[in-house]
Design an enzyme around this catalytic site. Structure first.
Site, PDB file in Angstrom:
ATOM      1  N   ASN A   9       0.878  -1.173   0.000  1.00 30.24           N
ATOM      2  CA  ASN A   9       0.000   0.000   0.000  1.00 30.24           C
ATOM      3  C   ASN A   9       0.915   1.221   0.000  1.00 30.24           C
ATOM      4  O   ASN A   9       1.509   1.552   1.024  1.00 30.24           O
ATOM      5  CB  ASN A   9      -0.886  -0.031   1.252  1.00 30.24           C
ATOM      6  CG  ASN A   9      -1.688   1.254   1.423  1.00 30.24           C
ATOM      7  OD1 ASN A   9      -1.746   2.085   0.512  1.00 30.24           O
ATOM      8  ND2 ASN A   9      -2.294   1.417   2.588  1.00 30.24           N
ATOM      9  N   LYS A  11       0.195   4.281  -0.255  1.00 23.54           N
ATOM     10  CA  LYS A  11      -0.398   5.496   0.332  1.00 23.54           C
ATOM     11  C   LYS A  11      -0.157   6.687  -0.613  1.00 23.54           C
ATOM     12  O   LYS A  11      -0.193   6.487  -1.834  1.00 23.54           O
ATOM     13  CB  LYS A  11       0.147   5.727   1.746  1.00 23.54           C
ATOM     14  CG  LYS A  11       0.017   4.435   2.594  1.00 23.54           C
ATOM     15  CD  LYS A  11       0.221   4.617   4.057  1.00 23.54           C
ATOM     16  CE  LYS A  11       0.073   3.268   4.759  1.00 23.54           C
ATOM     17  NZ  LYS A  11       0.137   3.335   6.195  1.00 23.54           N
ATOM     18  N   HIS A  96      -9.247   1.367   5.053  1.00 20.53           N
ATOM     19  CA  HIS A  96      -7.961   1.498   5.739  1.00 20.53           C
ATOM     20  C   HIS A  96      -8.149   2.405   6.959  1.00 20.53           C
ATOM     21  O   HIS A  96      -8.957   3.335   6.920  1.00 20.53           O
ATOM     22  CB  HIS A  96      -6.911   2.078   4.786  1.00 20.53           C
ATOM     23  CG  HIS A  96      -5.528   2.008   5.353  1.00 20.53           C
ATOM     24  ND1 HIS A  96      -5.062   2.934   6.249  1.00 20.53           N
ATOM     25  CD2 HIS A  96      -4.537   1.108   5.184  1.00 20.53           C
ATOM     26  CE1 HIS A  96      -3.824   2.597   6.605  1.00 20.53           C
ATOM     27  NE2 HIS A  96      -3.479   1.491   5.964  1.00 20.53           N
ATOM     28  N   GLU A  98      -6.514   4.765   8.036  1.00 22.63           N
ATOM     29  CA  GLU A  98      -6.326   6.197   7.751  1.00 22.63           C
ATOM     30  C   GLU A  98      -7.595   6.790   7.146  1.00 22.63           C
ATOM     31  O   GLU A  98      -7.933   7.947   7.389  1.00 22.63           O
ATOM     32  CB  GLU A  98      -5.110   6.384   6.824  1.00 22.63           C
ATOM     33  CG  GLU A  98      -3.807   6.177   7.589  1.00 22.63           C
ATOM     34  CD  GLU A  98      -2.678   5.546   6.796  1.00 22.63           C
ATOM     35  OE1 GLU A  98      -2.703   5.580   5.548  1.00 22.63           O
ATOM     36  OE2 GLU A  98      -1.756   4.997   7.426  1.00 22.63           O
ATOM     37  N   GLU A 168      -4.937  -4.833  10.566  1.00 21.43           N
ATOM     38  CA  GLU A 168      -3.877  -3.856  10.790  1.00 21.43           C
ATOM     39  C   GLU A 168      -4.140  -3.117  12.102  1.00 21.43           C
ATOM     40  O   GLU A 168      -4.936  -2.159  12.128  1.00 21.43           O
ATOM     41  CB  GLU A 168      -3.845  -2.838   9.651  1.00 21.43           C
ATOM     42  CG  GLU A 168      -3.599  -3.435   8.284  1.00 21.43           C
ATOM     43  CD  GLU A 168      -3.087  -2.385   7.300  1.00 21.43           C
ATOM     44  OE1 GLU A 168      -1.954  -2.533   6.843  1.00 21.43           O
ATOM     45  OE2 GLU A 168      -3.811  -1.419   7.018  1.00 21.43           O
ATOM     46  N   GLY A 174       3.003   2.285  10.676  1.00 22.59           N
ATOM     47  CA  GLY A 174       3.953   3.378  10.513  1.00 22.59           C
ATOM     48  C   GLY A 174       4.737   3.727  11.761  1.00 22.59           C
ATOM     49  O   GLY A 174       5.401   4.759  11.817  1.00 22.59           O
ATOM     50  N   SER A 213       3.903  -2.178  10.224  1.00 24.91           N
ATOM     51  CA  SER A 213       5.357  -2.243  10.408  1.00 24.91           C
ATOM     52  C   SER A 213       5.971  -3.583  10.002  1.00 24.91           C
ATOM     53  O   SER A 213       6.911  -4.056  10.630  1.00 24.91           O
ATOM     54  CB  SER A 213       5.729  -1.887  11.853  1.00 24.91           C
ATOM     55  OG  SER A 213       5.358  -0.550  12.132  1.00 24.91           O
TER      56      SER A 213
HETATM   57  P1  13P Z   1       3.471   0.359   7.530  1.00 25.31           P
HETATM   58  O1  13P Z   1       3.932  -0.945   6.923  1.00 25.31           O
HETATM   59  O2  13P Z   1       4.236   1.536   7.042  1.00 25.31           O
HETATM   60  O3  13P Z   1       3.379   0.265   9.018  1.00 25.31           O
HETATM   61  O4  13P Z   1       1.954   0.600   7.003  1.00 25.31           O
HETATM   62  C1  13P Z   1       1.047  -0.424   7.115  1.00 25.31           C
HETATM   63  C2  13P Z   1      -0.185  -0.048   6.370  1.00 25.31           C
HETATM   64  O5  13P Z   1      -0.892   0.846   6.766  1.00 25.31           O
HETATM   65  C3  13P Z   1      -0.497  -0.794   5.157  1.00 25.31           C
HETATM   66  O6  13P Z   1      -1.794  -0.556   4.736  1.00 25.31           O
END
Ligand code: 13P
Length: 254
Positions: A9, A11, A96, A98, A168, A174, A213
């Site tokens: 992903n 982003k 997601h 976010e 997640e 992150g 992560s």
């Molecule tokens: P990270 O791997 O950067 O922690 O992000 C995970 C994520 O949100 C994937 O959708």
């Protein structure tokens, strides 16, 4: 063999040139090898057409990071599933954390998107996960149960195999701090068990990814967990070499 899907992903990262650079590097790394794991990259909307139409290893799938459920009309700033399909995408990430947290997406909206994606023949990647506060107050199972039952509402046993579930934990996204092996085992067992009550014939076939992560150093311990069928990767999926290492790790775990 267990199902495995390694997805990046991206982003809000990478323009068209950077997308092509990444694909070219990944092509070279994958070479002619045949992979049993699914491989997927999800660039931002502005790069999905480029990625979908790029000359690439046919094992590299392209997906989008969101969609709207209506087919067309006055929905400024939104993008339809047919538009995404035109870019040769076959997966769409929805819900997601976010999008839930920053853009206030509800379980009801996510469910509408899930239905629309399935109707169009694509695969939704439905994201779920608890916040730090929810985990610390022992609400993880309650939150996940709610997100799953609402997100999967009306999805039949016949079509559920196309839905990818991505667990997640919000606090692991992150942060560089992945959930522990023990937490992942426990939570993925809980999710599989919940799916068994909703889909008694298909629950074993549903892909449950872990995200938060994941990197080339911890991928091995995560991907070999029985009820983990791959990973949804943010930061580490932006570097072709790291993403490739994780694909190889997944392959070895099968
Ligand atoms: P990270 O791997 O950067 O922690 O992000 C995970 C994520 O949100 C994937 O959708």
């Amino acid at each position: 063999m267990k199902r495995m899907l390694i997805a990046g992903n991206w982003k809000m990262n990478k323009n068209n040139r950077e997308t092509l650079d990444f694909i070219s590097k990944l092509n070279d790394l994958l070479g002619d090898k045949k992979y049993n794991s699914g491989i997927l990259i999800c660039p931002p909307f502005s790069s999905i057409y480029t990625a979908g139409n790029a000359e690439k290893n046919n094992q590299i799938n392209v997906g989008a990071q969101n969609c709207y459920f209506e087919p067309k009309g006055a929905f400024t700033g939104e993008i339809s599933i047919d538009m995404i399909k035109e870019s040769k995408c076959n997966y769409i990430i929805i819900g997601h954390s976010e999008r839930r947290a920053i853009f206030n997406e509800s379980d009801e909206l996510i469910n509408k998107k899930t239905h629309a994606i399935l109707k169009s023949g694509l695969n939704p990647i439905l994201c779920i996960g608890e916040s730090l506060d929810e985990r610390q107050t022992n609400k993880t199972e309650e939150i996940l149960t709610h997100q799953i039952t609402e997100g999967f509402k009306g999805i039949s046993e016949d079509e559920v195999e196309k839905v990818v579930l991505a667990y997640e934990p919000v606090w692991a996204i992150g942060t560089g701090i992945s959930a522990t092996e023990e937490q992942i085992v426990e939570t993925h067992n809980f999710i599989r068990n919940l799916l068994s009550s909703l889909y008694p014939n298909q629950f074993k076939n549903i892909i449950i990814q872990y995200g938060g992560s994941v990197n080339k150093a911890n991928a091995d311990s995560i991907l070999k967990i029985e009820n983990v069928n791959g990973a949804l990767i943010g930061g580490a999926a932006l570097i072709a070499e790291d993403f490739y290492q994780i694909i190889e790790t997944a392959e070895k775990s099968l």
